[in-house]
Design an enzyme around this catalytic site. Sequence first.
Site, mmCIF file in Angstrom:
data_model
loop_
_atom_site.group_PDB
_atom_site.id
_atom_site.type_symbol
_atom_site.label_atom_id
_atom_site.label_comp_id
_atom_site.label_asym_id
_atom_site.label_seq_id
_atom_site.Cartn_x
_atom_site.Cartn_y
_atom_site.Cartn_z
ATOM 1 N N THR A 1 4.102 2.660 5.549
ATOM 2 C CA THR A 1 2.722 2.168 5.594
ATOM 3 C C THR A 1 1.923 3.056 6.534
ATOM 4 O O THR A 1 2.430 3.439 7.596
ATOM 5 C CB THR A 1 2.630 0.705 6.073
ATOM 6 N N ILE A 2 0.689 3.367 6.140
ATOM 7 C CA ILE A 2 -0.105 4.255 7.002
ATOM 8 C C ILE A 2 -0.489 3.575 8.309
ATOM 9 O O ILE A 2 -0.856 4.231 9.267
ATOM 10 C CB ILE A 2 -1.381 4.766 6.286
ATOM 11 N N ASP A 3 -0.396 2.237 8.347
ATOM 12 C CA ASP A 3 -0.893 1.517 9.527
ATOM 13 C C ASP A 3 -0.001 1.649 10.769
ATOM 14 O O ASP A 3 -0.433 1.341 11.869
ATOM 15 C CB ASP A 3 -1.041 0.020 9.198
ATOM 16 N N ASP B 1 5.260 -4.825 5.897
ATOM 17 C CA ASP B 1 5.818 -6.129 6.281
ATOM 18 C C ASP B 1 5.877 -7.132 5.118
ATOM 19 O O ASP B 1 6.857 -7.864 4.973
ATOM 20 C CB ASP B 1 5.092 -6.721 7.488
ATOM 21 N N GLY B 2 4.841 -7.138 4.264
ATOM 22 C CA GLY B 2 4.853 -8.054 3.112
ATOM 23 C C GLY B 2 6.032 -7.743 2.195
ATOM 24 O O GLY B 2 6.710 -8.645 1.683
ATOM 25 N N GLY C 1 0.839 -1.211 0.000
ATOM 26 C CA GLY C 1 0.000 0.000 0.000
ATOM 27 C C GLY C 1 0.865 1.250 0.000
ATOM 28 O O GLY C 1 1.845 1.328 0.735
ATOM 29 N N ARG D 1 -26.417 13.777 16.998
ATOM 30 C CA ARG D 1 -26.391 12.367 16.605
ATOM 31 C C ARG D 1 -25.143 11.661 17.128
ATOM 32 O O ARG D 1 -24.170 12.293 17.527
ATOM 33 C CB ARG D 1 -26.329 12.266 15.072
ATOM 34 N N MET E 1 -8.862 2.943 8.544
ATOM 35 C CA MET E 1 -8.055 1.795 8.115
ATOM 36 C C MET E 1 -7.244 1.217 9.272
ATOM 37 O O MET E 1 -7.097 1.844 10.324
ATOM 38 C CB MET E 1 -7.149 2.184 6.959
ATOM 39 N N GLN F 1 -7.516 8.127 3.273
ATOM 40 C CA GLN F 1 -6.460 8.103 4.303
ATOM 41 C C GLN F 1 -5.086 7.808 3.708
ATOM 42 O O GLN F 1 -4.069 8.006 4.350
ATOM 43 C CB GLN F 1 -6.767 7.024 5.355
ATOM 44 N N ARG F 2 -5.045 7.284 2.502
ATOM 45 C CA ARG F 2 -3.751 6.900 1.922
ATOM 46 C C ARG F 2 -3.142 7.995 1.043
ATOM 47 O O ARG F 2 -1.970 7.897 0.669
ATOM 48 C CB ARG F 2 -3.925 5.615 1.112
ATOM 49 N N GLY G 1 -10.704 13.546 20.510
ATOM 50 C CA GLY G 1 -11.573 13.441 21.684
ATOM 51 C C GLY G 1 -12.742 12.515 21.444
ATOM 52 O O GLY G 1 -13.859 12.774 21.914
ATOM 53 N N ARG H 1 -5.883 -2.936 9.287
ATOM 54 C CA ARG H 1 -6.380 -4.320 9.258
ATOM 55 C C ARG H 1 -6.033 -5.082 10.521
ATOM 56 O O ARG H 1 -6.826 -5.808 11.079
ATOM 57 C CB ARG H 1 -5.757 -5.064 8.064
ATOM 58 N N ASP I 1 2.399 -0.270 11.690
ATOM 59 C CA ASP I 1 2.338 -1.595 12.324
ATOM 60 C C ASP I 1 3.624 -2.406 12.149
ATOM 61 O O ASP I 1 3.599 -3.622 12.205
ATOM 62 C CB ASP I 1 1.152 -2.393 11.751
ATOM 63 N N VAL J 1 16.820 8.630 -1.339
ATOM 64 C CA VAL J 1 17.667 7.490 -1.763
ATOM 65 C C VAL J 1 18.425 7.874 -3.034
ATOM 66 O O VAL J 1 19.644 7.642 -3.146
ATOM 67 C CB VAL J 1 16.808 6.219 -2.016
ATOM 68 N N ARG K 1 0.927 -5.274 -5.109
ATOM 69 C CA ARG K 1 1.023 -6.370 -4.151
ATOM 70 C C ARG K 1 1.176 -7.615 -5.018
ATOM 71 O O ARG K 1 0.212 -8.048 -5.640
ATOM 72 C CB ARG K 1 -0.252 -6.459 -3.300
HETATM 73 O O1 F6P Z 1 -1.476 -0.469 3.476
HETATM 74 C C1 F6P Z 1 -2.268 -0.625 4.558
HETATM 75 C C2 F6P Z 1 -3.710 -0.543 4.198
HETATM 76 O O2 F6P Z 1 -4.016 0.804 3.919
HETATM 77 C C3 F6P Z 1 -4.623 -1.089 5.268
HETATM 78 O O3 F6P Z 1 -4.876 -0.210 6.307
HETATM 79 C C4 F6P Z 1 -5.840 -1.452 4.467
HETATM 80 O O4 F6P Z 1 -6.571 -2.456 5.093
HETATM 81 C C5 F6P Z 1 -5.246 -1.944 3.187
HETATM 82 O O5 F6P Z 1 -4.012 -1.291 3.043
HETATM 83 C C6 F6P Z 1 -6.092 -1.723 1.972
HETATM 84 O O6 F6P Z 1 -5.440 -2.254 0.881
HETATM 85 P P1 F6P Z 1 -5.914 -2.088 -0.629
HETATM 86 O O7 F6P Z 1 -5.621 -0.678 -1.037
HETATM 87 O O8 F6P Z 1 -5.095 -3.070 -1.387
HETATM 88 O O9 F6P Z 1 -7.376 -2.358 -0.652
#
Ligand code: F6P
Length: 319
Positions: free
Chosen positions: A125-127, A103-104, A11, A162, A169, A251-252, A185, A171, A129, A23, A72
């Site tokens: 990666t935005i996660d 990680d992948g 991603g 409401r 995002m 978000q990406r 908040g 996973r 993680d 780089v 990917r």
């Molecule tokens: O790269 C991380 C991520 O943004 C996750 O948060 C999300 O679940 C996933 O990628 C979505 O992947 P794709 O863009 O392949 O649907």
Amino acid sequence: MRRLGLLTSGGDASGMNAAIRAVVRKGIHHGFEVWGIKHGFEGLMNGELAKMSLGSVGDIIQKGGTILYTSRSERFKTAEGQAAALEVLASHQIDSLVVIGGDGSFRGALELGKKGINVAGVPGTIDNDIGGTDFTIGFDTAINTVINAVDKIRDTATSHERTYVVEVMGRHAGDIALWAGLADGAESILIPEAAFDLDELVARLKRGIARGKRHSIILVAEGAGSGPEIARQIQDKTGLETRVTILGHIQRGGAPTAFDRVLGSRMGAFAVDLILTNQTGQMTALRHNQLIGVPIEAALQSPRQFDLSLYDLASILAI
Ligand code: F6P
């Protein structure tokens, strides 16, 4: 002259372009020929390579996404795919490779490392993680995007009194929900790392209303459950008018924040240092604002620890 390959994979994340620029320019500064590989490992197997120049990375530091494109790749996970990638690297006399991704992507880099390529990883990666580093490139931009969106949702949530469920995002990791939830908040934050009890959440919402709250915001990491389903259950259990927003891929994208531009620049440049000193199989990591090299294998084996103290703080402050 040594040849260095560079690719982005998995991603995309805002700030990857800053890392690419670093780089290329730091590599050329140290006498490398830097070759950009398009479409990640997929493009590597297909021979999509071009030599990069100082000018080829001009005017990109402020842009989201990755100018090298990404993918990917399933084929690269096979022995045949990896053999094809090694052949392409050998035919271009490239002995070193910087991989920017999650990680992948690092698992892929390690496979090439085992077969003699000098590899360095840059966590993008935005996660947020990846184990071993305090932050990954793209996380800060993503949480700022979430914060901007939730601020807007809050206006209409207040006007209509409401309850809003906002799915973000993440996973396997809840950092986006946790950090954005603390900054916003949010009344409740649901993340995959911490079990939640819907009845408790409902009781909390009711307590808030009893003390005069006019609206509630609940942030849900996608790995913790489905936003629409949680919203439906809250409405059923409370009778409160509940709406749901899934923020998704906004978000990406977008211009990277200052933090991600600086982090991308520092990590990209440090990856070249790792290659230069033949520290193969290492990932650039930020710890206490210092850049260090961490073995990719160790980073993959120890998933990032989520910060329980932040989670508790968010809960105390949102009461
Ligand atoms: O790269 C991380 C991520 O943004 C996750 O948060 C999300 O679940 C996933 O990628 C979505 O992947 P794709 O863009 O392949 O649907």
